[in-house]
Design a protein around this motif. Sequence first.
Motif: not given
Length: 378
Positions: A94-99, A300-303, A352-355
């Motif tokens: 999942r994270q690699l797809t976001i990349g 992909i869109a979240c990336g 999907q993401m946190l920063a």
Amino acid sequence: MNRRGFLKMTGGGVILAAATGGAFVTTRRPDAALAPWQTAGTYVDPRMNALSHAILAPNPHNRQPWIVRLDGDDGATLFFDTEKQLPHTDPFDRQLTIGLGCFLELMRMAAAADGYAVETKLFPQGEDAQSLDNRPVATVRFTKSSVAPDALFDHVMQRRSNKEPFDTDRTIHAETLSRILQTPTTARVGGSIAPDDVAFWRALTTQALHVEIETPRTFKESVDLFRIGKAEINANPDGIDFGGPLFEALSHAGIMTREASLDTGSQAYIQGVAAVTENTQTAMGHLWLVSDTNTRADQIACGADWLRINLACTREGLGFQPLSQPLQEYPEMSAHFATTHARLAPGGGTVQMLARIGYGPGVEVSPRWPIEAKIGTM
């Protein structure tokens, strides 16, 4: 792991020895691995021009999981490099797809700046929700156009993932956060600088880091990707880099090695844990991204969204570091995963993401493989 933490390790002796050797210091920069940041946008072919920027996109563990085939005079196909998987910390890719989504968005932005529109078709031969495979991720077509450049593209060369402690004496203004949250996205973007929220996420992300580090197989996955010193970084300009005279001196002294980093009784392990948790404990705000569903297209869109959020933070002069640990999908992390989703997506959806965000020191760009090394014939 940041430099401040390692300065505590040796009482200054090894570091002083390195710092006093002027020639040693000036020759420790891995220039070959950093060169793609200088050559971006210098190509005649508009596809190569755009792709030379796209390889600078953020991605998990700096795996750079992309391979591109050039098609005809105006097309390209993006593939996933299956050798770049992170089976323990990212078991469903999942994270690699976001990349990969970050890559496609930066390619699109670079093309627009060059006067080209990009038509993209995702997963033209289908997809697998469990893992990425050798099928195309996307096919793209470049067309000369009067498409307007994206203003966020102006900040690409200043974008960083800042893995240093932030200044806890410098607060983030509400107006600054508001401007970031107004960045157009397809997913739900959120953020907070409220003291109670900051305290909650500082604690949870620190706990999640401990879970990842204290789970042998997930920590080893990261340690196996350590690149320590100029020679290793230039030879393999991906993974987690530790460059410069400080880390080379620690490596030569036997303090900073992959073996020592895995030894829970070593100073490398003890101070490394202290260093990374200092980062989470100095967060001055947090940002997150939630999608209603969790398809590959959503990822992909979240990336694309995440890249834009990162660039919006760069525009505001803010440091930005993804904190992926509580979003990882393996059994030991399940409690933090559930807590994160209950707090950020109570009505459903996938976080999907946190920063973490804050004001931090300037940091060097991350190493990259040159675009030529990423052109394949799949």
